[in-house]
Each structure stands twice: as structure tokens, then as C-alpha cells.
Design an enzyme around this catalytic site. Structure first.
Site, mmCIF file in Angstrom:
data_model
loop_
_atom_site.group_PDB
_atom_site.id
_atom_site.type_symbol
_atom_site.label_atom_id
_atom_site.label_comp_id
_atom_site.label_asym_id
_atom_site.label_seq_id
_atom_site.Cartn_x
_atom_site.Cartn_y
_atom_site.Cartn_z
ATOM 1 N N GLY A 156 34.549 35.448 43.634
ATOM 2 C CA GLY A 156 34.581 36.558 44.596
ATOM 3 C C GLY A 156 33.195 37.197 44.597
ATOM 4 N N VAL B 275 39.772 41.238 37.524
ATOM 5 C CA VAL B 275 39.437 42.545 38.114
ATOM 6 C C VAL B 275 40.294 42.814 39.357
ATOM 7 C CG1 VAL B 275 37.553 43.948 39.087
ATOM 8 C CG2 VAL B 275 37.055 42.339 37.253
ATOM 9 N N HIS C 199 46.860 50.210 35.618
ATOM 10 C CA HIS C 199 45.808 50.722 36.493
ATOM 11 C C HIS C 199 46.470 51.123 37.803
ATOM 12 C CE1 HIS C 199 41.868 51.240 38.095
ATOM 13 N NE2 HIS C 199 41.926 50.242 38.928
#
Ligand SMILES: NC(=O)c1ccc[n+]([C@@H]2O[C@H](COP(=O)([O-])OP(=O)(O)OC[C@H]3O[C@@H](n4cnc5c(N)ncnc54)[C@H](O)[C@@H]3O)[C@@H](O)[C@H]2O)c1
Length: 308
Positions: free
Chosen positions: A9, A118, A175
Site C-alpha cells: 500500500g 496498519v 483501535h
């Protein structure tokens, strides 16, 4: 031999992570993306900054995983970011499909790598990468807590007008909106912030931390935060490559720790050359523990939807 970090990415987070990693001269970097030309162009541009920055390392962009072969670390940032009004959870199905595309190719090219996920929703995507890769839990970590605690540290330092270097902060849990900033374990030069900031004000800072990502999405409108997220990722990369044994909050696969079993949740982790080297268990109050369990339950819901 220089170390090698591949980043899947080459969008905002991926390219900026490449920038931090290169600027700290941590490793050769390979950027991979499905978009043709983007990783090649960004990598070449970054490479050409190296003489100015006095950094000797290579930066390569590709659409092909062959270029990532034998990476020490692979950072996965592939996936869509949220837009205003979206929660991280709204990204679940799209980004899970992307994980299914990416992780197998990563593993085939770098069977010994450590993965740092991530892409959002973070904890569920880390769990997907863990299951798809077949790696042990030591080699699959999620980045979120370093970012969330950096946000908390920023607000505390501003509030008290002290150096950010004086401030340590701990944020646990998933998160998302249910993350658990731990005021008791957050300090300024060793002094718990509960002694320095009034409870009402502290509550506001905690709320701002929990909504830290959304605040930035609201400003940007077209995407989400990337400078601090990629800096946080680079800190995890550095701790592993330099075998620092550094303790930082990361999403890790819990196997009974904190009373949670078979789920990725943010907890204090010791990072070193083997990846996750230890999960640190700290005592929580009943209230903190209830908040952590609630956060874990919301991760569990997502994980159940995609069946990982
Ligand atoms: N964990 C965190 O704290 C945190 C923080 C910020 C962003 N994020 C997440 O990171 C992800 C990336 O954010 P961004 O701002 O860089 O987004 P971005 O849109 O700028 O970049 C994402 C990149 O992924 C690429 N991509 C999509 N599918 C791919 C595939 N199958 N293979 C390879 N590449 C593919 C896209 O072409 C794009 O270049 C998002 O899911 C975002 O929510 C997480």
C-alpha cells in the site's frame, strides 16, 4: 547486509512510513501497490532525497511481490481509509478482501518476515493477517496503540506546557471508539497525570484522544491521518530491527492474557528482533478492566462477521 522492510500500500500511510524509515536509515524499503506507477514514482522520488539526507539505503517501488522477497518486516497499509461520517468498522468487508489478496503473496515472498498490520479496522485486520499467514503470534502485530498514546501524549504536553519527551501515556484496547486511555499509568517526568490535571479536564483529553482519528478525518474530508500513524509504524519497525526490547502498546493475539482468549487487542508489548517478545500484564482497576473487556467485545463482533 542491510535490513529490508516492504510496505504494501503506497498511499498516504505507506508512502509516509517509507519516508520515516528512510529518513532514520533503518532499512532498504520496497513499496508495493496495485496502482500502476504510484509505488515506482514515490519510491524513486524518495530515493532521490537520500543524497540530501545523507542516507545510504535503497528505495524501490513495484506492483510485484517478487521485489519484496526475504523482507525482515512487511508493513501492510493496503486498504481504503475512512471518510467523514464513517467509522473504522465500516471498512471491514472491503479491507478484509484486500487482506485476502495481499497476505498470501506477502508470506510466499517472505516466509520469515514479521508483519505489522496498519489497515483498519485494525484489530480485526491484524487477526485476519494472523489467520491467513499461519505465522505464530510473535510475528503478526497491529499498529494502533503507539499512535493513540502519541495523541494522548500530545494533548497532555500541550495542556501542561511541558516537553513531549516528558510525557508517557498508555492506551489499551481496540483501535476504535472503545479504546481505553489509562490515565493512572500516564506520567509527566514520572508524576502520574492524575496528580497534575483535574478529573474533568482529563476526561476531555481522554475523549479527544479516543476521537483523535475522527477529528483529523473531519478536517481532511478526503481521507484519514497519516503522518502520526506512519511515524508510529516506524517506531515499531525500529524497535524490532534494532532489537530494542521496547515496551509499547500494540495489537497482539491474546491467549488468556487480561482474561481474553483468541483475539487481537491492544496491550503493552515488548518488541525485539523476534517481534512480539512479551506481553506485559499490568493490574487494572475493575473499571479499567470493564472498559478493556468492552473494547475486546467490539473487536470480537467484527472478527465474527468476517469469520477469522
Ligand atoms: N492503524 C492505524 O492507527 C491507522 C491509522 C491511519 C490509517 N489506517 C488505515 O490504513 C489504511 C491506509 O490508509 P491510507 O491513508 O494510506 O489510504 P490510501 O488510500 O492513501 O492508501 C491505500 C493504498 O492501498 C492500495 N491498495 C488497495 N488495495 C490494494 C491491494 N489489494 N494491494 C496493494 N495495494 C492496495 C491503494 O491503491 C492505495 O494506494 C486504511 O485502511 C486506514 O484506515 C490505520
Amino acid at each position: 547486509m542491510r535490513k529490508k522492510v516492504s510496505i504494501i500500500g503506497a498511499g498516504n500511510v505507506g508512502a509516509t512510513a517509507a519516508h520515516w524509515i528512510a529518513s532514520k536509515e533503518l532499512a532498504d524499503v520496497v513499496l508495493v501497490d496495485i496502482a500502476e506507477g504510484i509505488p515506482q514514482g514515490k519510491a524513486l522520488d524518495l530515493l532521490q532525497a537520500m543524497p540530501i539526507e545523507k542516507r545510504d539505503l535503497h528505495v524501490l517501488g513495484s506492483n510485484d511481490y517478487d521485489a519484496t522477497a526475504n523482507s525482515d518486516i512487511v508493513v501492510i497499509t493496503a486498504g481504503i481509509p475512512r471518510k467523514p461520517g464513517m467509522s473504522r468498522d465500516d471498512l471491514l468487508n472491503t479491507n478484509y478482501k484486500i487482506m485476502q489478496d495481499v497476505v498470501g503473496k506477502v508470506v510466499a515472498a517472505s516466509p520469515d518476515a514479521i508483519l505489522i498490520v496498519v489497515s483498519n479496522p485494525l484489530d480485526a485486520m491484524a487477526q485476519a493477517a494472523y489467520k491467513i499467514s499461519g505465522f505464530n503470534r510473535e510475528r503478526v502485530l497491529g499498529m494502533a496503540g503507539v499512535l493513540d498514546s502519541a495523541r494522548f501524549r500530545t494533548f497532555i504536553a500541550e495542556e501542561l506546557n511541558v516537553s513531549v519527551e516528558n510525557v508517557t501515556a498508555f492506551v489499551l484496547g481496540g483501535h476504535g471508539d472503545t479504546m481505553v486511555p489509562l490515565a493512572r499509568y500516564s506520567t509527566v517526568a514520572g508524576i502520574p497525570i492524575t496528580e497534575l490535571i483535574a478529573p474533568d479536564r482529563l476526561k476531555q483529553l481522554i475523549e479527544r484522544t479516543a476521537n483523535g482519528g475522527a477529528e483529523i478525518v473531519k478536517h481532511l474530508k478526503t481521507g484519514s491521518a497519516y503522518y502520526a500513524p506512519s511515524s508510529a509504524t516506524a517506531e515499531m519497525v525500529e524497535a524490532i530491527l534494532k532489537d530494542k526490547k521496547k515496551i509499547m502498546p500494540c495489537a497482539a493475539f491474546l491467549q488468556g492474557e487480561y482474561g481474553i482468549d483468541g483475539l487481537y487487542v491492544g496491550v503493552p508489548c515488548k518488541l525485539g528482533e523476534r517481534g512480539l517478545e512479551q506481553i506485559i500484564q499490568i493490574k487494572l482497576t475493575d473499571e479499567e478492566n470493564a472498559a478493556l473487556q468492552k473494547s475486546a467485545a467490539s473487536v470480537k463482533e467484527l472478527v465474527n462477521v468476517i469469520g477469522v
